[in-house]
Design a protein around this motif. Structure first.
Motif, PDB file in Angstrom:
ATOM      1  N   TYR B  61      46.868  28.399  31.897  1.00  0.00           N
ATOM      2  CA  TYR B  61      46.386  29.581  32.018  1.00  0.00           C
ATOM      3  C   TYR B  61      47.384  30.292  32.901  1.00  0.00           C
ATOM      4  CZ  TYR B  61      42.411  27.259  30.347  1.00  0.00           C
ATOM      5  OH  TYR B  61      41.290  26.580  29.549  1.00  0.00           O
ATOM      6  N   ALA B  62      47.959  31.478  32.289  1.00  0.00           N
ATOM      7  CA  ALA B  62      49.015  31.940  33.176  1.00  0.00           C
ATOM      8  C   ALA B  62      48.429  32.750  34.434  1.00  0.00           C
ATOM      9  CB  ALA B  62      49.690  33.143  32.502  1.00  0.00           C
ATOM     10  N   ASP B  66      40.925  32.838  34.499  1.00  0.00           N
ATOM     11  CA  ASP B  66      39.976  32.231  33.599  1.00  0.00           C
ATOM     12  C   ASP B  66      40.294  32.540  32.025  1.00  0.00           C
ATOM     13  OD1 ASP B  66      38.883  30.574  35.206  1.00  0.00           O
ATOM     14  OD2 ASP B  66      37.114  31.796  35.783  1.00  0.00           O
ATOM     15  N   ALA B  67      39.688  31.782  31.345  1.00  0.00           N
ATOM     16  CA  ALA B  67      40.182  31.838  29.658  1.00  0.00           C
ATOM     17  C   ALA B  67      40.646  33.132  29.187  1.00  0.00           C
ATOM     18  CB  ALA B  67      39.461  30.938  29.143  1.00  0.00           C
ATOM     19  N   PRO B  68      39.182  34.071  28.876  1.00  0.00           N
ATOM     20  CA  PRO B  68      39.574  35.004  28.051  1.00  0.00           C
ATOM     21  C   PRO B  68      40.666  35.856  28.457  1.00  0.00           C
ATOM     22  CG  PRO B  68      37.309  34.831  28.255  1.00  0.00           C
ATOM     23  CD  PRO B  68      37.951  34.004  29.363  1.00  0.00           C
ATOM     24  N   TYR B  69      40.665  36.015  29.943  1.00  0.00           N
ATOM     25  CA  TYR B  69      41.225  37.409  30.225  1.00  0.00           C
ATOM     26  C   TYR B  69      42.890  37.271  30.395  1.00  0.00           C
ATOM     27  CZ  TYR B  69      36.581  37.909  31.503  1.00  0.00           C
ATOM     28  OH  TYR B  69      35.257  38.221  31.223  1.00  0.00           O
ATOM     29  N   GLY B  70      43.692  36.248  30.835  1.00  0.00           N
ATOM     30  CA  GLY B  70      44.694  36.118  31.198  1.00  0.00           C
ATOM     31  C   GLY B  70      45.623  35.683  29.870  1.00  0.00           C
ATOM     32  N   ILE B  71      46.949  35.642  29.906  1.00  0.00           N
ATOM     33  CA  ILE B  71      47.951  35.063  28.625  1.00  0.00           C
ATOM     34  C   ILE B  71      47.656  33.426  28.718  1.00  0.00           C
ATOM     35  CG2 ILE B  71      50.022  34.512  28.113  1.00  0.00           C
ATOM     36  CD1 ILE B  71      50.807  37.570  29.273  1.00  0.00           C
ATOM     37  N   ILE B  72      47.489  32.876  27.786  1.00  0.00           N
ATOM     38  CA  ILE B  72      47.568  31.374  27.784  1.00  0.00           C
ATOM     39  C   ILE B  72      48.176  30.831  26.753  1.00  0.00           C
ATOM     40  CG2 ILE B  72      45.046  31.555  28.535  1.00  0.00           C
ATOM     41  CD1 ILE B  72      44.111  30.285  25.907  1.00  0.00           C
ATOM     42  N   ASP B 192      38.238  32.870  22.132  1.00  0.00           N
ATOM     43  CA  ASP B 192      37.221  34.021  22.445  1.00  0.00           C
ATOM     44  C   ASP B 192      36.789  34.866  21.047  1.00  0.00           C
ATOM     45  OD1 ASP B 192      35.481  35.206  24.278  1.00  0.00           O
ATOM     46  OD2 ASP B 192      36.727  36.865  24.640  1.00  0.00           O
ATOM     47  N   LEU B 193      37.867  35.242  20.583  1.00  0.00           N
ATOM     48  CA  LEU B 193      37.506  36.051  19.162  1.00  0.00           C
ATOM     49  C   LEU B 193      36.673  35.128  18.338  1.00  0.00           C
ATOM     50  CD1 LEU B 193      40.988  37.346  18.379  1.00  0.00           C
ATOM     51  CD2 LEU B 193      39.012  38.757  18.865  1.00  0.00           C
ATOM     52  N   SER B 194      37.134  33.880  18.251  1.00  0.00           N
ATOM     53  CA  SER B 194      36.314  33.001  17.352  1.00  0.00           C
ATOM     54  C   SER B 194      34.743  32.912  17.568  1.00  0.00           C
ATOM     55  CB  SER B 194      36.871  31.632  17.375  1.00  0.00           C
ATOM     56  OG  SER B 194      36.169  30.558  16.547  1.00  0.00           O
ATOM     57  N   MET B 195      34.583  33.005  19.026  1.00  0.00           N
ATOM     58  CA  MET B 195      33.114  32.655  19.200  1.00  0.00           C
ATOM     59  C   MET B 195      32.393  34.236  19.250  1.00  0.00           C
ATOM     60  SD  MET B 195      32.712  30.955  23.121  1.00  0.00           S
ATOM     61  CE  MET B 195      33.731  31.949  23.807  1.00  0.00           C
ATOM     62  N   ARG B 196      32.973  35.352  19.462  1.00  0.00           N
ATOM     63  CA  ARG B 196      32.508  36.645  19.187  1.00  0.00           C
ATOM     64  C   ARG B 196      32.456  37.122  17.900  1.00  0.00           C
ATOM     65  NH1 ARG B 196      34.056  40.476  23.975  1.00  0.00           N
ATOM     66  NH2 ARG B 196      34.423  39.190  25.519  1.00  0.00           N
ATOM     67  N   PRO B 501      36.361  26.064  28.865  1.00  0.00           N
ATOM     68  CA  PRO B 501      35.547  24.825  29.309  1.00  0.00           C
ATOM     69  C   PRO B 501      34.054  25.335  29.154  1.00  0.00           C
ATOM     70  CG  PRO B 501      37.668  25.005  30.389  1.00  0.00           C
ATOM     71  CD  PRO B 501      37.543  26.283  29.709  1.00  0.00           C
ATOM     72  N   ASN B 502      33.690  26.281  30.011  1.00  0.00           N
ATOM     73  CA  ASN B 502      32.117  26.667  30.247  1.00  0.00           C
ATOM     74  C   ASN B 502      31.701  27.646  29.389  1.00  0.00           C
ATOM     75  OD1 ASN B 502      32.710  25.310  32.677  1.00  0.00           O
ATOM     76  ND2 ASN B 502      33.568  27.061  33.651  1.00  0.00           N
ATOM     77  N   SER B 503      31.802  27.520  28.005  1.00  0.00           N
ATOM     78  CA  SER B 503      31.586  28.420  26.922  1.00  0.00           C
ATOM     79  C   SER B 503      29.918  27.832  26.549  1.00  0.00           C
ATOM     80  CB  SER B 503      32.501  28.408  25.970  1.00  0.00           C
ATOM     81  OG  SER B 503      32.458  27.220  25.152  1.00  0.00           O
TER      82      SER B 503
END
Lengths: 116, 504
Positions: B61-62, B66-72, B192-196, B501-503
């Motif tokens: 995670y750059a 946390d996951a959906p917000y930054g560049i990963i 995140d897209l996959s979840m939404r 991880p905390n999805s």
């Protein structure tokens, strides 16, 4: 505002597609540039435009208290503009070189690589 | 601990390109730095794939956002192996280009640009968000534009015109698709897209975005009917450049399609049927196209189109067995296609032409090399003990399971036609009695070039052929790894849980 932007984007895409279907190299490049700008505006529009709501947390408050504009589309567009600027600069030089070699602006004459 | 090593395959090419820029106009130093640089990148890629090969998914995670917000950056088994194979192909091509690329091209930045291309390739295999994938694609295309035009021969410029137009168009279509997905779902992170994606009700717009991405990636991977730019351009640049293009550039499109569609759209039966239809058409049209060509590199170009179909058929069927076959084929194809184009480069040096009617007598003149080339060319077809055979076996089994006669027909017909194409090359170039034609003698410089250069050009072919043979020998183990990949690809939850991880 959304309607106006949507119409502009539609016009840009339509003009771009019309121009890349022409046989002239210069029109082809201009068409690609228009399409690219259309895509950039589309990101802007789909990021939900709002007026006078900068994404800045007001002083004295730990969180946002009001709705705010999404800053990500602007970052995306800025990136996309810079990238397409570089690509367009390259494409224009390519057209110039290709014109010098083939002595023609007509894409139909660029067929020597298609021989069997 | 933050797994910084996942960035090495991206940062090291950048670093070595920058170092080479300091030696602008000094081709000798650049040649040395290029080989050393590619070798170090290869080592770092092997390290990444060693860390991921047991099924761990590594994410960086750059800025520790946390996951959906930054560049990963995300490395799973598939990305790890692809990064390694890309670096291996690029290393082979860099060895080959040390000897085959003249000082003219080298002093205008050929070697640094090759590193930038590798940076883009590795970046797109490791990107974990859709917009980043777009940016890496742009890094790839701008480097490939320079490589394809460097030298400014007439054929190169004409080929480049088509290549540049179609790639720019593909990028714009891809960007439009990204914009729509962002507008619909408000995220760019793939997990995140996959979840939404199940939340949205607007199936119409979602399918539009899916089709836009399909066309964008389809143009990049030269899928039927979006392949016309490929045979018009891949035979124009020097052999080293066509080798890295043929081996890797279309495969990035395939990888992107696997990654994005398996996470987002694959449950839609319309998309899967579209994949299968396009794949079968691609297999047959590409193979038929290769039949009528008489330029060796154009034959290989059409074979690329045909073999892209195998991978998409696997993606379309989307059973575990089918993905095993498709991914295995992807690995095999990267090595086999790079090798085929490098071999065409050596044959050009021997006979001064790429056209079958000007070749001939190679077996008589260079028997040992011919046997080496034969192994490489026939592994392209998938003659049983060689590496192309095993993935096709998996694919055929999967097609049987899916009870799809059309896929069986497509795979078998395309394999047969590929065999015919390779046999045609073998007969015309190796068995036919002929010496170099008088007007080509100036170009047939193989025997007059330095012994060191000849060794440098043969070594990469030996390395790649050996890799191809090893893929076949260890096909059972590789099949196990591909099964792991298939499990990861067909269960998006594994990917999502590793990235976020905390999805819920």
């Amino acid at each position: 505002m959304e309607i106006l932007l949507a119409i502009t984007i539609g016009l840009l895409y339509a003009a771009g597609i019309f121009l890349i279907l022409r046989r002239s190299m210069v029109r082809l490049i201009i068409g690609l540039i228009l399409l690219g700008n259309g895509a950039n505006l589309l990101i802007f529009l789909l990021g939900r435009i709002s007026k006078g709501k900068p994404p800045i947390i007001p002083e004295g408050s730990p969180v946002f208290t009001d709705i705010y504009a999404d800053p990500i589309p602007q970052a995306l567009i800025l990136t996309a503009i810079v990238i397409s600027f570089g690509l367009q600069a390259y494409a224009i030089i390519l057209v110039k070189r290709a014109y010098r070699v083939t002595k023609s602006d007509d894409l139909e004459e660029m067929i020597t690589t298609d021989e069997l | 601990m933050t797994p910084h090593y996942i960035l090495w395959p991206i940062l090291l090419p950048l670093l070595s390109a920058v170092v080479m820029m300091f030696f602008w106009g000094k081709p000798k130093v650049q040649r040395l730095l290029s080989v050393v640089g590619h070798f170090i990148v290869l080592l770092s890629s092997v390290y990444v794939s060693a860390k991921t090969i047991n099924g761990d998914i590594i994410s960086l995670y750059a800025g520790n956002w946390d996951a959906p917000y930054g560049i990963i950056f995300v490395g799973d088994v598939l990305s790890g192996i692809l990064v390694t194979l890309a670096s291996l192909s690029a290393f082979a091509v860099s060895l080959f280009s040390v000897a085959s690329i003249g000082n003219g091209r080298a002093s205008f930045g050929f070697f640094p640009i090759l590193q930038f291309l590798l940076m883009g390739l590795n970046g797109s295999f490791l990107a974990g968000d859709l917009f980043n994938l777009y940016v890496w694609f742009e890094v790839i295309i701008i480097s490939s534009f320079v490589l394809i035009t460097l030298g400014s021969e007439k054929a190169q410029l004409e080929g480049a015109m088509k290549y540049v137009t179609m790639n720019l168009l593909a990028s714009i279509i891809f960007l439009t698709g990204v914009a729509m997905l962002y507008g619909l779902l408000g995220s760019l992170n793939l997990a995140d897209l996959s979840m939404r994606i199940s939340e949205t009700e607007d199936r119409g717009l979602l399918n539009t975005a899916a089709v836009l991405l399909l066309v964008g990636f389809g143009i990049k991977s030269a899928l039927f009917p979006m392949y016309f730019w490929l045979p018009a351009s891949y035979h124009t640049p020097p052999a080293a450049v066509s080798a890295i293009f043929g081996g890797l550039l279309t495969k990035v499109g395939v990888y992107a399609m696997f990654r994005v569609f398996s996470l987002l759209f694959i449950e839609d039966s319309f998309i899967r049927n579209t994949f299968i239809t396009l794949a079968i058409s691609s297999m047959i049209v590409g193979a038929l196209g290769s039949m009528v060509q008489s330029n060796m590199r154009k034959i290989f170009s059409y074979l690329i189109i045909s073999h892209i179909g195998f991978m998409f058929a696997g993606l379309g069927m989307f059973s575990e067995l089918a993905i095993v076959g498709a991914v295995f084929y992807l690995f095999h194809d990267i090595i086999a296609k790079t090798n085929a184009f490098l071999i065409s480069g050596i044959i050009f040096k021997m006979r001064g032409s790429f056209r079958l009617e000007n070749l001939g007598g190679l077996y008589n003149r260079f028997p040992y090399l011919s046997i080496l080339f034969a192994i490489a060319l026939f592994s392209l077809v998938g003659t049983p003990p060689l590496s192309g055979f095993w993935p096709k076996l998996y694919l055929l089994q999967a097609a049987f399971q899916a009870q799809s006669g059309w896929i069986l027909f497509g795979i078998l017909l395309a394999s047969l036609l590929t065999l015919l194409a390779v046999v045609r090359i073998w007969r015309a170039a190796f068995w036919q009695k002929q010496e170099t034609k008088a007007y080509l003698v100036d170009k047939a410089i193989w025997l007059t070039c330095l012994r060191r250069d000849r060794i440098l050009m043969i070594t990469p072919v030996v390395i790649l052929t050996l890799t191809s043979v090893l893929l076949a020998v260890y096909s059972a183990q590789l099949g196990e790894i591909c099964l792991l990949i298939a499990k990861q690809i067909s269960n998006p939850d594994i990917y999502i849980n590793a990235v976020i991880p905390n999805s819920p």
